[in-house]
Design a protein around this motif. Structure first.
Motif: not given
Length: 249
Positions: A38-42, A53-59, A69-77, A158-162
């Motif tokens: 997941x860290x690498x994907x982000x 890390x905020x997402x890992x901790x809170x979500x 994250x995979x479906x994250x759009x270029x522009x949030x609408x 996620x840190x080493x992956x990132x």
């Protein structure tokens, strides 16, 4: 004739912390690989490490985070946000069922003690805790001890992956691409309750694969989840075995 013995109410005693950690130990390598992927994907999606890390901790949603994250759009609408919310809700709906199944156990605690620990429920932690409960365990620290360790491993993984995102750009190179399916396949083993109870799994898998081939996007997740839930809901429970009393030896 067997009699049902009610399970003991929940209580807190620190002597169950270590057994709870040991119970989730086999799940830690999969959690670590999952979090690194997941860290690498982000990183590939241009998130900052702080955002990750905020997402890992809170979500703390596991698979739903991958989907989002995979479906994250270029522009949030508004429409794209609604689509992300629907996807993540569908993936995470199982947590409502998991926590509901823990109510007979944790429901015996005061609300302020029962509800906060359930925010840390995960597939593996839930399975370990429910096996413990089925064998008569009642110490709430068994669940919470394992849940806290899983949470901490997920948070740091996620840190080493990132940081190694470039090396993990090709997941197949290190086998990271099979980490998620292998992790969830392993979780199915202790959940096996016989071939009849596996029918919803089969229906869900067939519908999801068919939808994946026919419709682009992530609709296969929603279709698979709904079809499996509906199948389980309409199936009749098998007739209970009748017991005979009055026989003497």
């Amino acid at each position: 004739m067997t009699t049902h013995v009610p399970k003991a109410p929940a209580y807190w005693s620190r002597d169950a912390i270590w057994p709870g950690i040991v119970a989730v130990g086999p799940m830690l390598p999969g959690t670590l690989a999952f979090g690194m992927a997941f860290g690498a994907l982000c990183a590939q999606k241009s998130f900052t490490l702080a955002e990750v890390e905020v997402m890992m901790a809170t979500v703390y949603g596991g698979l739903s985070q991958f989907v989002a994250v995979q479906a994250w759009p270029d522009v949030l609408t508004p429409s794209s946000i609604a689509a992300l919310a629907l996807l993540t809700t569908t993936v995470n709906i199982r947590f409502f069922l998991m926590t509901a199944s823990m109510r007979p156990w944790f429901g015996t605690l005061p609300a302020w003690q029962a509800y906060p620990p359930l925010l840390l429920v995960t597939d593996g932690g839930w399975l370990a805790a429910m096996r413990y409960r089925e064998h008569g365990g009642a110490n709430a620290w068994f669940y919470l001890g394992g849940a806290l360790v899983l949470y901490l491993v997920w948070l740091v993984s996620a840190v080493p992956g990132f940081l190694l995102a470039e090396q993990l750009a090709d997941p197949k190179k290190f086998g990271v691409d099979i980490a998620m399916p292998a992790f969830f396949a392993a979780l199915l083993v202790p959940a096996w309750k016989g071939p009849r109870r596996a029918i919803p799994w089969l229906v869900s898998g067939i519908v999801a694969l068919t939808m994946h081939w026919l419709v682009p996007g992530y609709w296969f997740i929603i279709a698979g989840a709904l079809s499996g839930a509906i199948t389980a809901g309409v199936m009749d429970e098998p007739p209970a075995a009748t017991s005979h009393a009055g026989h003497s030896s």
